[in-house]
Design a protein around this motif. Structure first.
Motif, PDB file in Angstrom:
ATOM      1  N   GLN A 128       0.807  -1.226   0.000  1.00  0.00           N
ATOM      2  CA  GLN A 128       0.000   0.000   0.000  1.00  0.00           C
ATOM      3  C   GLN A 128       0.841   1.277   0.000  1.00  0.00           C
ATOM      4  N   ILE A 129       1.911   1.287  -0.784  1.00  0.00           N
ATOM      5  CA  ILE A 129       2.771   2.462  -0.924  1.00  0.00           C
ATOM      6  C   ILE A 129       2.112   3.440  -1.889  1.00  0.00           C
ATOM      7  N   LEU A 130       2.045   4.694  -1.499  1.00  0.00           N
ATOM      8  CA  LEU A 130       1.554   5.708  -2.433  1.00  0.00           C
ATOM      9  C   LEU A 130       2.600   5.920  -3.513  1.00  0.00           C
ATOM     10  N   PRO A 131       2.190   6.052  -4.766  1.00  0.00           N
ATOM     11  CA  PRO A 131       3.149   6.151  -5.860  1.00  0.00           C
ATOM     12  C   PRO A 131       3.998   7.418  -5.805  1.00  0.00           C
ATOM     13  N   ASP A 132       5.251   7.299  -6.271  1.00  0.00           N
ATOM     14  CA  ASP A 132       6.177   8.428  -6.300  1.00  0.00           C
ATOM     15  C   ASP A 132       5.655   9.586  -7.147  1.00  0.00           C
ATOM     16  N   GLU A 133       4.808   9.288  -8.134  1.00  0.00           N
ATOM     17  CA  GLU A 133       4.306  10.362  -9.004  1.00  0.00           C
ATOM     18  C   GLU A 133       3.520  11.410  -8.219  1.00  0.00           C
ATOM     19  N   THR A 159      -8.401  -0.414  -5.988  1.00  0.00           N
ATOM     20  CA  THR A 159      -9.437  -1.435  -6.062  1.00  0.00           C
ATOM     21  C   THR A 159      -8.973  -2.647  -5.272  1.00  0.00           C
ATOM     22  N   GLU A 160      -9.901  -3.469  -4.869  1.00  0.00           N
ATOM     23  CA  GLU A 160      -9.559  -4.663  -4.112  1.00  0.00           C
ATOM     24  C   GLU A 160      -8.988  -5.722  -5.049  1.00  0.00           C
ATOM     25  N   ILE A 161      -7.909  -6.353  -4.631  1.00  0.00           N
ATOM     26  CA  ILE A 161      -7.308  -7.437  -5.419  1.00  0.00           C
ATOM     27  C   ILE A 161      -8.084  -8.707  -5.089  1.00  0.00           C
ATOM     28  N   VAL A 162      -8.826  -9.222  -6.067  1.00  0.00           N
ATOM     29  CA  VAL A 162      -9.610 -10.437  -5.857  1.00  0.00           C
ATOM     30  C   VAL A 162      -9.486 -11.354  -7.054  1.00  0.00           C
ATOM     31  N   GLY A 187      -8.253 -14.812  -9.425  1.00  0.00           N
ATOM     32  CA  GLY A 187      -7.034 -15.158 -10.144  1.00  0.00           C
ATOM     33  C   GLY A 187      -6.424 -14.021 -10.940  1.00  0.00           C
ATOM     34  N   PRO A 188      -7.203 -13.283 -11.740  1.00  0.00           N
ATOM     35  CA  PRO A 188      -6.602 -12.187 -12.511  1.00  0.00           C
ATOM     36  C   PRO A 188      -5.983 -11.103 -11.635  1.00  0.00           C
ATOM     37  N   GLY A 189      -6.654 -10.733 -10.550  1.00  0.00           N
ATOM     38  CA  GLY A 189      -6.110  -9.720  -9.643  1.00  0.00           C
ATOM     39  C   GLY A 189      -4.830 -10.198  -8.981  1.00  0.00           C
ATOM     40  N   LEU A 190      -4.823 -11.449  -8.527  1.00  0.00           N
ATOM     41  CA  LEU A 190      -3.625 -12.007  -7.896  1.00  0.00           C
ATOM     42  C   LEU A 190      -2.493 -12.140  -8.900  1.00  0.00           C
ATOM     43  N   SER A 191      -2.827 -12.508 -10.130  1.00  0.00           N
ATOM     44  CA  SER A 191      -1.815 -12.614 -11.181  1.00  0.00           C
ATOM     45  C   SER A 191      -1.189 -11.251 -11.463  1.00  0.00           C
ATOM     46  N   TYR A 192      -2.024 -10.227 -11.557  1.00  0.00           N
ATOM     47  CA  TYR A 192      -1.545  -8.853 -11.775  1.00  0.00           C
ATOM     48  C   TYR A 192      -0.583  -8.457 -10.660  1.00  0.00           C
ATOM     49  N   LEU A 193      -0.999  -8.645  -9.415  1.00  0.00           N
ATOM     50  CA  LEU A 193      -0.171  -8.264  -8.276  1.00  0.00           C
ATOM     51  C   LEU A 193       1.138  -9.050  -8.270  1.00  0.00           C
ATOM     52  N   GLY A 194       1.069 -10.342  -8.495  1.00  0.00           N
ATOM     53  CA  GLY A 194       2.273 -11.168  -8.481  1.00  0.00           C
ATOM     54  C   GLY A 194       3.234 -10.830  -9.603  1.00  0.00           C
ATOM     55  N   ASP A 195       2.702 -10.625 -10.805  1.00  0.00           N
ATOM     56  CA  ASP A 195       3.572 -10.364 -11.962  1.00  0.00           C
ATOM     57  C   ASP A 195       4.237  -8.998 -11.885  1.00  0.00           C
ATOM     58  N   LEU A 196       3.494  -7.984 -11.498  1.00  0.00           N
ATOM     59  CA  LEU A 196       4.042  -6.634 -11.540  1.00  0.00           C
ATOM     60  C   LEU A 196       4.756  -6.215 -10.258  1.00  0.00           C
ATOM     61  N   HIS A 197       4.331  -6.746  -9.136  1.00  0.00           N
ATOM     62  CA  HIS A 197       4.827  -6.198  -7.879  1.00  0.00           C
ATOM     63  C   HIS A 197       5.506  -7.201  -6.957  1.00  0.00           C
ATOM     64  N   LEU A 198       5.314  -8.483  -7.194  1.00  0.00           N
ATOM     65  CA  LEU A 198       5.958  -9.484  -6.341  1.00  0.00           C
ATOM     66  C   LEU A 198       6.864 -10.378  -7.168  1.00  0.00           C
ATOM     67  N   GLY A 244      -1.575  -7.805  11.712  1.00  0.00           N
ATOM     68  CA  GLY A 244      -2.883  -8.006  11.096  1.00  0.00           C
ATOM     69  C   GLY A 244      -3.271  -6.904  10.120  1.00  0.00           C
ATOM     70  N   GLY A 245      -3.922  -7.307   9.021  1.00  0.00           N
ATOM     71  CA  GLY A 245      -4.477  -6.344   8.087  1.00  0.00           C
ATOM     72  C   GLY A 245      -3.499  -5.698   7.128  1.00  0.00           C
ATOM     73  N   VAL A 246      -2.301  -6.297   6.958  1.00  0.00           N
ATOM     74  CA  VAL A 246      -1.299  -5.675   6.103  1.00  0.00           C
ATOM     75  C   VAL A 246      -1.210  -6.302   4.711  1.00  0.00           C
ATOM     76  N   GLY A 247      -1.940  -7.391   4.483  1.00  0.00           N
ATOM     77  CA  GLY A 247      -1.943  -8.000   3.157  1.00  0.00           C
ATOM     78  C   GLY A 247      -1.160  -9.300   3.060  1.00  0.00           C
ATOM     79  N   LYS A 248      -0.984 -10.016   4.157  1.00  0.00           N
ATOM     80  CA  LYS A 248      -0.227 -11.271   4.133  1.00  0.00           C
ATOM     81  C   LYS A 248      -0.881 -12.300   3.215  1.00  0.00           C
ATOM     82  N   THR A 249      -2.176 -12.479   3.361  1.00  0.00           N
ATOM     83  CA  THR A 249      -2.878 -13.476   2.567  1.00  0.00           C
ATOM     84  C   THR A 249      -2.851 -13.103   1.095  1.00  0.00           C
ATOM     85  N   THR A 250      -3.097 -11.846   0.783  1.00  0.00           N
ATOM     86  CA  THR A 250      -3.077 -11.402  -0.612  1.00  0.00           C
ATOM     87  C   THR A 250      -1.688 -11.582  -1.212  1.00  0.00           C
TER      88      THR A 250
END
Length: 183
Positions: free
Chosen positions: A71-76, A119-122, A124-135, A164-170
């Protein structure tokens, strides 16, 4: 009715599991990823967890290989005057300062910055996006590689932890989707 034999057996089984896990940590068969958000409380907990886990390990190398800051705010927001409010600018500066302060404390663990998404990451597509671009990245993906090949050695276990609540599961689910796609 209290069955003392069952209780003693449960204690023995638990002690064996703890010893096996400690062996996995010491041999590099288990690695930890600590997930946090850029707040004082979360970073204090992250520092404590990283120190405690690395102290627990008696084998070579750190127990914690990576820290994901979610949940980092973008540098822009700092760079583009049309995209920032005074509030967003202060928050973005605060995030950057907290990460800069955290990095030397948790070294040699690497910091992975995951930007705030509106938006909420939910699913397969949302998890794929998060994993590919950011993890992604070699140092995070290396955590999922098994340790040096030895006959009969079990695969590596990667444990995601944090406050708690930091995004471990996501983050763990997105990393699993990423690893699945990589084979």
């Amino acid at each position: 009715k209290l069955d003392i034999d069952k209780a003693l057996e449960l204690i023995d089984t638990t002690q064996t599991k703890i010893a096996n896990f400690q062996d996995a940590v010491d041999s590099g068969g288990a690695q930890f990823v600590v997930v946090g958000v850029p707040t004082k409380l979360s970073f204090e907990e992250t520092r404590r967890v990283v120190a405690d886990l690395n102290e627990m390990k008696s084998g070579p190398g750190p127990a914690v290989g990576s820290v994901v800051v979610n949940q980092i705010l973008p540098d822009e927001l700092l760079e583009d005057a049309t995209k920032r409010s005074a509030f967003a600018k202060r928050r973005a500066r605060s995030h950057a300062a907290k990460i800069e302060e955290l990095e030397p404390i948790i070294a040699p663990a690497k910091v992975h910055k995951v930007p705030y998404v509106d938006t909420e990451i939910v699913g397969g597509p949302g998890l794929s996006y998060l994993g590919d671009l950011h993890l992604s990245g070699a140092d995070l993906e290396d955590l999922f590689e098994p340790p040096a090949a030895e006959e009969g050695k079990p695969p590596r276990v990667v444990v995601f932890g944090g406050k708690g609540g930091v995004g471990k599961t996501t983050c763990s689910a997105a990393s699993a989707v990423r690893m699945m796609k990589l084979g």
